[in-house]
Design an enzyme around this catalytic site. Structure first.
Site, PDB file in Angstrom:
ATOM      1  N   GLU A  31       0.810  -1.226   0.000  1.00 14.26           N
ATOM      2  CA  GLU A  31       0.000   0.000   0.000  1.00 14.26           C
ATOM      3  C   GLU A  31       0.843   1.276   0.000  1.00 14.26           C
ATOM      4  O   GLU A  31       0.494   2.261  -0.643  1.00 14.26           O
ATOM      5  CB  GLU A  31      -0.965   0.022   1.195  1.00 14.26           C
ATOM      6  CG  GLU A  31      -2.199  -0.856   1.011  1.00 14.26           C
ATOM      7  CD  GLU A  31      -1.948  -2.328   1.247  1.00 14.26           C
ATOM      8  OE1 GLU A  31      -0.837  -2.693   1.706  1.00 14.26           O
ATOM      9  OE2 GLU A  31      -2.862  -3.136   0.974  1.00 14.26           O
ATOM     10  N   HIS A  55     -11.571  -5.417   8.607  1.00 16.68           N
ATOM     11  CA  HIS A  55     -12.075  -5.216   7.240  1.00 16.68           C
ATOM     12  C   HIS A  55     -13.400  -4.456   7.228  1.00 16.68           C
ATOM     13  O   HIS A  55     -14.149  -4.575   6.272  1.00 16.68           O
ATOM     14  CB  HIS A  55     -12.294  -6.555   6.531  1.00 16.68           C
ATOM     15  CG  HIS A  55     -11.045  -7.199   6.004  1.00 16.68           C
ATOM     16  ND1 HIS A  55     -10.094  -7.743   6.815  1.00 16.68           N
ATOM     17  CD2 HIS A  55     -10.592  -7.369   4.737  1.00 16.68           C
ATOM     18  CE1 HIS A  55      -9.113  -8.253   6.080  1.00 16.68           C
ATOM     19  NE2 HIS A  55      -9.381  -8.023   4.816  1.00 16.68           N
TER      20      HIS A  55
END
Lengths: 326, 324
Positions: free
Chosen positions: A60, A129
């Site tokens: 990321e 998540h």
């Protein structure tokens, strides 16, 4: 007017921008052959090829940072960060680099980067998540933050985000991807920083974002059965924020509820409450109510998850409190 | 008639003299920075690269028009070597409108986009992913340009370094990664932060071409950089260059360097100063050296005069340039 799902609307904005403009490309984890973990980029590899629909390693920091470098060098990259929970991994690049390049260079650089990310609870993915972290980004001068709740808004706002010369974090909600709605025949931008009034009313203003826009609309229907007239305002862009529309609405209704899925404490609702009390103090007939998740990570077990995150009934209860009907 | 070989040698000597002139200018500039900081004229937090001038000059002289760099918190040398006038750098250190970033940046955020400096970075390793992205843009547009990241050995321990090298090699983008291996991460010596001796292995792990060079030898740096840049420009993939160098100063201006034996610095100054090494090698006559030194000193002094006469920003301009 054609109808598209929220997912299709987002894809449509990206694909159309890529058809018109060679500088636009998309990169992220699993976005090519797989079409993205939420299926948003499905089919785009076939149309645009692997140079412009780039699968990336699970990195990321590097993909957001590479987006920054490409943006600074004249491209308009769209980076997909699979879950907003994983934005935590890219925070240095976003907060220290993307947000500040223009400022630290004294205006020499622009960073036309769009970071699309998604999240939200309601399907038991567990604590890593499902968070809604948009408030983190609202504290950082130099970036813009968008959170669309309908297909039409998603398409128009993403279009404007891609063509904005600043880094934009574009939030999508996991549970809205299959939501279908009309979109204009021709793709067009929606100005960043303009709220949408979804429903007009006289007694209470609900300022809601993301999934909670739809919960707020449900609550408004129910309130109406009770004789309470509710106005629902979706800011759509959280930064910059359309304070004018929010304040004008509250001056009309004299009551305000702010609703989002993120935890209440230090959330977006706190800022809205501060703005409303400051700019509409003399108009208020009740304290500003905030609706959001309880102060815990998102739990796994469905019954616990349901308990933690807010629903239409929580919004309705807040509306009733502002009316003295609890 | 001079033979071809002799002509080549004289061109090389002329080039080395130019390198020396530039290294000396950076040295005198940074000594001036130290002096003015101690005099209390410079706000903030400053890092000089005294001892590392050969890396900045050797790499930047090998660049071509259109190539870009990202620098570090130790950025004065890279910035001057990339073509920014010392007046503009000094004005930035004084926080003046005439500075490279018009007072918004400071010593650790020197940008000069027109000259291909995409910015110095105060986050160790912070500039590497951006260089991969700039190189990706060049590749996607088919432009014969290279993006170069400077960073230190300390940065090879941060995630951005590893993610960036992996991505750069995977995508074969035209990037060169220059590790200024001065064996200190701020105050921490290599033996406390690097588990390996041979730093070229860092990049070999990603399948990247990796080379080491004596960072105190400007000609060696220049030649290594040319080779690396050519490979990157030709589309044969990115290159990692480890320039073994010495920091003859502290981590920051005013650093008492309690972590480092005094003898180490004295010894390194005598034996490893890149400017002295090159001066000796060129066998410059004293008068030539003195003239060169006078010129460098004058430019450094003039930059201070220029900066002091600069314009203070209006405080309220702090709210500009937040958004494009």
């Amino acid at each position: 007017m054609p109808a598209l799902t929220y997912r299709e609307a987002i894809r449509d904005a990206m694909s159309e921008a890529m058809r018109r403009d060679d500088d636009v490309f998309v990169m992220g984890e699993d976005i090519a052959e797989m079409g993205g973990s939420m299926g948003v980029t499905q089919g785009m590899l076939d149309e645009f090829g692997p140079d412009r629909v780039r699968n990336t390693p699970i990195s990321e920091m590097a993909i957001v940072g590479a987006g920054i470098g490409a943006a600074v060098s004249g491209m308009r990259p769209i980076v997909e960060v699979m879950y907003q929970d994983f934005m935590t991994l890219a925070m240095e690049q976003l907060v220290q680099q993307a947000a500040k390049h223009r400022f630290m260079s004294g205006g020499q650089i622009k960073v036309p980067l769009t970071i699309r990310t998604q999240g939200g609870a309601g399907w038991s993915p567990g604590a890593q998540h499902a968070q809604q972290l948009e408030a983190w980004f609202l504290h950082v001068p130099g970036i813009k933050v968008v959170f669309a709740s309908t297909p039409a808004d998603a398409r128009g706002l993403l279009w404007s985000s891609i063509y904005d010369d600043n880094p934009v974090v574009f939030f999508e909600h996991r549970t809205l991807y299959n939501l279908k709605g009309d979109v204009p025949a021709e793709i067009d931008g929606i100005e960043l920083g303009r709220a949408r009034v979804h429903r007009e009313g006289e007694d209470v203003t609900i300022v809601a974002t993301g999934r909670l826009v739809h919960e707020a609309l449900k609550a408004a229907e129910e309130a109406e059965q009770d004789g309470i007239s509710v106005e629902v305002v979706d800011p759509r862009t959280l930064l910059p924020l359309d304070e004018e529309t929010i304040v004008a609405s509250v001056r009309k209704t004299s009551r305000c509820v702010v609703a989002h899925e993120a935890v209440v404490r230090m959330g977006f609702g706190a800022e809205v409450a501060a703005i409303v009390q400051h700019q509409a103090f003399d108009y208020l007939d009740a304290p500003v109510e905030r609706v959001g998740a309880k102060f815990a990570p998102i739990p796994f077990a469905p019954v616990m998850e349901e308990y933690v995150i807010p629903h239409a009934e929580d919004v309705l209860a807040a509306v009733r409190r502002t009316m003295g009907k609890d | 008639m001079a033979t071809l070989e002799e002509k080549g040698q004289s061109a090389s000597t002329e080039r080395l003299k130019e390198f020396l002139r530039e290294m000396l200018l950076i040295r005198r500039f940074e000594e001036k920075v130290e002096e003015r900081f101690r005099a209390g004229e410079l706000p903030g937090f400053l890092h000089v690269a005294i001892g590392q001038e050969a890396v900045a000059v050797g790499v930047c002289r090998a660049l071509e028009e259109g190539d870009v760099i990202a620098s570090t918190h130790r950025a004065h040398g890279h910035t001057i070597a990339k073509g920014t006038h010392p007046n503009e750098v000094m004005a930035e250190l004084y926080g003046k409108v005439e500075g490279t970033s018009h007072g918004y940046g400071g010593s650790m955020h020197l940008y000069d986009v027109e000259r291909g400096n995409l910015g110095a970075n105060a986050v160790v390793g912070g500039g590497l992913p951006g260089i991969v992205g700039a190189a990706l843009a060049f590749k996607l547009r088919g432009e014969p340009r290279v993006a170069v990241a400077f960073f230190g050995d300390g940065a090879t321990n941060i995630g951005t370094f590893h993610e960036s090298l992996n991505l750069a090699q995977l995508w074969m983008v035209p990037a060169v990664f220059v590790c200024e291996n001065n064996r200190y991460a701020e105050s921490t010596p290599a033996k406390q932060h690097l588990p390996i001796e041979d730093m070229t292995k860092r990049a070999e792990a990603y399948g990247m071409t990796s080379m080491a060079v004596d960072g105190q030898d400007v000609e060696a740096v220049y030649e290594a950089a040319r080779k690396a840049l050519k490979q990157a420009r030709d589309g044969r993939g990115p290159v990692f260059v480890v320039a073994d160098c010495v920091r003859l100063s502290g981590h920051y201006v005013g650093d008492p360097q309690v972590y480092r034996p005094k003898e180490e610095i004295l010894e390194l100054r005598k034996s490893r100063d890149p400017i002295e090494l090159l001066r000796a090698r060129l066998e410059l006559a004293d008068e030539d050296w003195e003239e060169m030194d006078r010129e460098a000193t004058r430019i450094a002094e003039d930059s201070v005069e220029f900066a002091k006469k600069g314009t203070d920003p209006r405080p309220e301009d702090a709210l500009k340039n937040v958004y494009a």
